[in-house]
Design a protein around this motif. Sequence first.
Motif, PDB file in Angstrom:
ATOM      1  N   GLY A  72     -23.325  -0.345  -8.736  1.00 48.68           N
ATOM      2  CA  GLY A  72     -23.445  -1.786  -8.757  1.00 48.68           C
ATOM      3  C   GLY A  72     -24.494  -2.202  -8.365  1.00 48.68           C
ATOM      4  O   GLY A  72     -24.455  -3.192  -6.918  1.00 48.68           O
ATOM      5  N   GLN A  73     -25.138  -2.542  -8.662  1.00 50.71           N
ATOM      6  CA  GLN A  73     -26.356  -2.756  -8.539  1.00 50.71           C
ATOM      7  C   GLN A  73     -27.273  -4.278  -9.343  1.00 50.71           C
ATOM      8  O   GLN A  73     -28.378  -4.425  -8.825  1.00 50.71           O
ATOM      9  CB  GLN A  73     -27.929  -1.986  -8.770  1.00 50.71           C
ATOM     10  N   SER A  74     -26.038  -5.089  -9.920  1.00 51.28           N
ATOM     11  CA  SER A  74     -26.663  -5.684 -10.868  1.00 51.28           C
ATOM     12  C   SER A  74     -26.873  -7.155 -10.003  1.00 51.28           C
ATOM     13  O   SER A  74     -25.690  -6.938  -9.175  1.00 51.28           O
ATOM     14  CB  SER A  74     -25.254  -6.157 -11.404  1.00 51.28           C
ATOM     15  N   PRO A  75     -27.306  -7.872 -10.614  1.00 48.47           N
ATOM     16  CA  PRO A  75     -28.056  -8.939  -9.568  1.00 48.47           C
ATOM     17  C   PRO A  75     -27.091 -10.496  -9.450  1.00 48.47           C
ATOM     18  O   PRO A  75     -27.333 -10.651  -8.950  1.00 48.47           O
ATOM     19  CB  PRO A  75     -29.490  -9.720 -10.369  1.00 48.47           C
ATOM     20  N   GLN A  76     -26.403  -9.759 -10.851  1.00 51.64           N
ATOM     21  CA  GLN A  76     -25.410 -10.778 -11.175  1.00 51.64           C
ATOM     22  C   GLN A  76     -23.901 -10.523 -10.618  1.00 51.64           C
ATOM     23  O   GLN A  76     -22.915 -10.912 -11.054  1.00 51.64           O
ATOM     24  CB  GLN A  76     -25.899 -10.915 -12.718  1.00 51.64           C
ATOM     25  N   LEU A  77     -24.501  -9.026  -9.775  1.00 53.38           N
ATOM     26  CA  LEU A  77     -23.147  -8.149  -9.552  1.00 53.38           C
ATOM     27  C   LEU A  77     -21.936  -9.604  -9.340  1.00 53.38           C
ATOM     28  O   LEU A  77     -20.787  -9.347  -8.840  1.00 53.38           O
ATOM     29  CB  LEU A  77     -22.938  -7.173  -8.144  1.00 53.38           C
ATOM     30  N   LEU A 133     -19.101  -3.269 -19.747  1.00 53.74           N
ATOM     31  CA  LEU A 133     -19.346  -4.202 -18.835  1.00 53.74           C
ATOM     32  C   LEU A 133     -19.958  -3.906 -17.595  1.00 53.74           C
ATOM     33  O   LEU A 133     -21.477  -4.698 -17.069  1.00 53.74           O
ATOM     34  CB  LEU A 133     -18.583  -5.767 -19.067  1.00 53.74           C
ATOM     35  N   ASP A 134     -19.315  -3.509 -16.851  1.00 48.41           N
ATOM     36  CA  ASP A 134     -19.338  -2.945 -15.472  1.00 48.41           C
ATOM     37  C   ASP A 134     -20.976  -2.110 -16.323  1.00 48.41           C
ATOM     38  O   ASP A 134     -22.375  -2.165 -15.086  1.00 48.41           O
ATOM     39  CB  ASP A 134     -18.640  -2.550 -15.135  1.00 48.41           C
ATOM     40  N   LEU A 135     -20.887  -1.437 -16.277  1.00 46.82           N
ATOM     41  CA  LEU A 135     -22.013  -0.286 -17.039  1.00 46.82           C
ATOM     42  C   LEU A 135     -23.271  -0.468 -17.418  1.00 46.82           C
ATOM     43  O   LEU A 135     -24.196  -0.880 -17.562  1.00 46.82           O
ATOM     44  CB  LEU A 135     -21.431   0.960 -17.921  1.00 46.82           C
ATOM     45  N   PHE A 136     -22.746  -1.823 -17.967  1.00 51.67           N
ATOM     46  CA  PHE A 136     -23.773  -2.720 -19.060  1.00 51.67           C
ATOM     47  C   PHE A 136     -24.811  -3.553 -17.571  1.00 51.67           C
ATOM     48  O   PHE A 136     -26.244  -3.415 -18.001  1.00 51.67           O
ATOM     49  CB  PHE A 136     -23.525  -3.412 -20.396  1.00 51.67           C
ATOM     50  N   MET A 137     -24.005  -4.195 -17.317  1.00 50.07           N
ATOM     51  CA  MET A 137     -24.449  -5.207 -15.829  1.00 50.07           C
ATOM     52  C   MET A 137     -25.273  -4.153 -14.439  1.00 50.07           C
ATOM     53  O   MET A 137     -26.106  -4.641 -14.685  1.00 50.07           O
ATOM     54  CB  MET A 137     -23.807  -5.659 -15.388  1.00 50.07           C
ATOM     55  N   ASP A 138     -24.586  -2.751 -14.826  1.00 43.07           N
ATOM     56  CA  ASP A 138     -25.475  -2.337 -14.043  1.00 43.07           C
ATOM     57  C   ASP A 138     -26.648  -1.682 -14.924  1.00 43.07           C
ATOM     58  O   ASP A 138     -27.564  -1.123 -13.712  1.00 43.07           O
ATOM     59  CB  ASP A 138     -24.640  -0.655 -13.764  1.00 43.07           C
ATOM     60  N   HIS A 139     -27.307  -1.939 -15.815  1.00 44.47           N
ATOM     61  CA  HIS A 139     -28.655  -1.605 -16.198  1.00 44.47           C
ATOM     62  C   HIS A 139     -29.294  -2.103 -16.532  1.00 44.47           C
ATOM     63  O   HIS A 139     -30.836  -1.446 -17.302  1.00 44.47           O
ATOM     64  CB  HIS A 139     -28.823  -0.148 -17.461  1.00 44.47           C
ATOM     65  N   THR A 196     -26.700   1.172 -25.934  1.00 45.12           N
ATOM     66  CA  THR A 196     -26.537   2.015 -24.979  1.00 45.12           C
ATOM     67  C   THR A 196     -25.164   3.144 -24.735  1.00 45.12           C
ATOM     68  O   THR A 196     -26.156   4.045 -23.553  1.00 45.12           O
ATOM     69  CB  THR A 196     -26.411   0.430 -24.326  1.00 45.12           C
ATOM     70  N   PHE A 197     -24.921   3.012 -25.026  1.00 49.98           N
ATOM     71  CA  PHE A 197     -23.572   3.990 -24.969  1.00 49.98           C
ATOM     72  C   PHE A 197     -23.635   4.805 -25.562  1.00 49.98           C
ATOM     73  O   PHE A 197     -22.990   5.773 -25.992  1.00 49.98           O
ATOM     74  CB  PHE A 197     -22.191   3.404 -24.220  1.00 49.98           C
ATOM     75  N   ASN A 198     -25.346   5.484 -26.182  1.00 49.23           N
ATOM     76  CA  ASN A 198     -24.754   6.218 -27.382  1.00 49.23           C
ATOM     77  C   ASN A 198     -24.086   6.362 -28.856  1.00 49.23           C
ATOM     78  O   ASN A 198     -23.377   7.498 -28.688  1.00 49.23           O
ATOM     79  CB  ASN A 198     -24.844   7.556 -26.696  1.00 49.23           C
ATOM     80  N   TRP A 199     -22.849   5.765 -28.534  1.00 47.72           N
ATOM     81  CA  TRP A 199     -22.296   5.640 -29.197  1.00 47.72           C
ATOM     82  C   TRP A 199     -21.385   6.369 -28.792  1.00 47.72           C
ATOM     83  O   TRP A 199     -20.167   6.845 -30.367  1.00 47.72           O
ATOM     84  CB  TRP A 199     -22.437   5.848 -30.683  1.00 47.72           C
ATOM     85  N   LEU A 244     -32.740  -8.720 -24.526  1.00 44.94           N
ATOM     86  CA  LEU A 244     -32.101  -7.958 -22.768  1.00 44.94           C
ATOM     87  C   LEU A 244     -33.281  -7.326 -22.343  1.00 44.94           C
ATOM     88  O   LEU A 244     -33.505  -5.657 -23.310  1.00 44.94           O
ATOM     89  CB  LEU A 244     -30.710  -7.497 -23.210  1.00 44.94           C
ATOM     90  N   ASP A 245     -33.828  -7.223 -21.496  1.00 43.96           N
ATOM     91  CA  ASP A 245     -34.690  -6.600 -21.188  1.00 43.96           C
ATOM     92  C   ASP A 245     -34.591  -5.657 -20.114  1.00 43.96           C
ATOM     93  O   ASP A 245     -34.045  -5.984 -19.038  1.00 43.96           O
ATOM     94  CB  ASP A 245     -36.159  -7.525 -20.441  1.00 43.96           C
ATOM     95  N   PRO A 246     -35.049  -4.272 -19.851  1.00 44.92           N
ATOM     96  CA  PRO A 246     -33.897  -3.108 -19.283  1.00 44.92           C
ATOM     97  C   PRO A 246     -34.560  -2.877 -17.586  1.00 44.92           C
ATOM     98  O   PRO A 246     -35.908  -4.407 -17.436  1.00 44.92           O
ATOM     99  CB  PRO A 246     -34.569  -1.607 -19.749  1.00 44.92           C
ATOM    100  N   LYS A 247     -33.981  -3.775 -16.750  1.00 45.82           N
ATOM    101  CA  LYS A 247     -34.082  -4.469 -15.300  1.00 45.82           C
ATOM    102  C   LYS A 247     -34.701  -3.030 -14.842  1.00 45.82           C
ATOM    103  O   LYS A 247     -34.273  -1.493 -14.882  1.00 45.82           O
ATOM    104  CB  LYS A 247     -33.169  -5.476 -14.396  1.00 45.82           C
ATOM    105  N   PRO A 248     -35.560  -3.291 -13.104  1.00 41.88           N
ATOM    106  CA  PRO A 248     -35.992  -2.412 -12.263  1.00 41.88           C
ATOM    107  C   PRO A 248     -34.572  -2.243 -11.317  1.00 41.88           C
ATOM    108  O   PRO A 248     -33.702  -2.886 -11.181  1.00 41.88           O
ATOM    109  CB  PRO A 248     -36.877  -3.269 -11.780  1.00 41.88           C
ATOM    110  N   ALA A 249     -34.712  -0.575 -11.186  1.00 39.34           N
ATOM    111  CA  ALA A 249     -33.847  -0.295 -10.115  1.00 39.34           C
ATOM    112  C   ALA A 249     -33.368  -1.707  -8.991  1.00 39.34           C
ATOM    113  O   ALA A 249     -34.528  -1.903  -8.038  1.00 39.34           O
ATOM    114  CB  ALA A 249     -34.204   0.762  -8.877  1.00 39.34           C
ATOM    115  N   VAL A 250     -32.363  -2.246  -8.433  1.00 42.47           N
ATOM    116  CA  VAL A 250     -32.492  -2.850  -7.511  1.00 42.47           C
ATOM    117  C   VAL A 250     -31.725  -2.277  -6.290  1.00 42.47           C
ATOM    118  O   VAL A 250     -30.556  -1.512  -6.588  1.00 42.47           O
ATOM    119  CB  VAL A 250     -31.273  -3.829  -7.978  1.00 42.47           C
TER     120      VAL A 250
END
Length: 363
Positions: A32-37, A68-74, A137-140, A337-343
């Motif tokens: 639950g760390q997405s800046p766009q949560l 979408l949740d998992l992708f936004m989370d990372h 992202t989800f390793n297929w 898209l760029d990977p984001k640091p931990a929030v």
Amino acid sequence: MELEDQWWKGQLAADIHQALKNKELKLPPYKGQSPQLNLRRYFADLISIISNSFWLCPTSRHLAVYLLDLFMDHYDVTVQQLHMVSLSCLLLASKFEDREDRVPKLETLNSLRCMSSLNLVLTKQGLLHMELLLLETFNWNLYLPTAAHFIDYYLSIAVLDGDLHDGWPMANLEKTKLYMAKYADYFLEVSLQDHVFLCFAPSLVAAACVAASRLILHLSPSWPPRLQRLTGFAWENLMPCVEKLLIAHDSDVKEANKQKCQQQQQQQQGQTVFHSSGQPATVTQYLQLPSSMHCPQKAPQAGLAAGHRSASYLGHPASGLQGPPQHGDAQPVATSLDPKPAVATRAYPVSSHYSYPAACFDR
């Protein structure tokens, strides 16, 4: 997940259910760390509206929101990119879960009224690039169980002849089963709209949807031994999730009553005609008794709450969805898209981790 229709009625139902339970133990953690949560609810509703436009199955919709949740989370994702990500998640989920003839086509997607109202134009190349990014992202691996994958199995024995309604034998078993299915679907959609439900295992959320439905319908016992054996969850395990579902239900009913009151006031030229007798029982009233005695004395409204937040129950046209900041003129959506640091935000972990390499999720 490549399951045959109505698998819960077949001879392999117990084995399939156990396979799903085993797989959910290996689901990726959600932080639950997405800046766009704060935009998450909007895009979950957008996915629901579009999935309903194409009559996609519930598992497609729930898997799409979960992706979408998992992708936004990372990833740090802009609002413009989130539209592309959301629709790509829905396309991938529908290809994995639904019939081929129901998978949305690019031309049809672009012709939807909600797309024009958002000034959004999808391109074939953009969708392919985004789908590829999601798969990498989800390793297929899209074999990710959601609550929608469990609900039908639990509903198969959710209501039986021996159950009591308000302490009396049921007058109409089939009608009760119909209401049970409607309420379970309602609570399932409630769970889809708030990321807080991701702190529970999908099978627990599905079981809680059934338990909450039995409470609303005044069926006793509220959690019979057969459901405990089938789901593997005792009443105490379900309580936290059931309480959240009932709070949402009470909020929806109150909102529906408020809207009804306003309409009546307008019709009566400002005269108050709202009565408190239409208020639902509180969550405390639902949960204050042990499960073997649960039978609330005062029933909430019999039908599904008209004010429910889910797009699938609102029944409004797709063009009625009000989106986040405008994007200006119609243009193709970027997919880089760029990977984001931990929030440093509140975490909602699932008690499990990937069972396969997923370098894109490593910090």
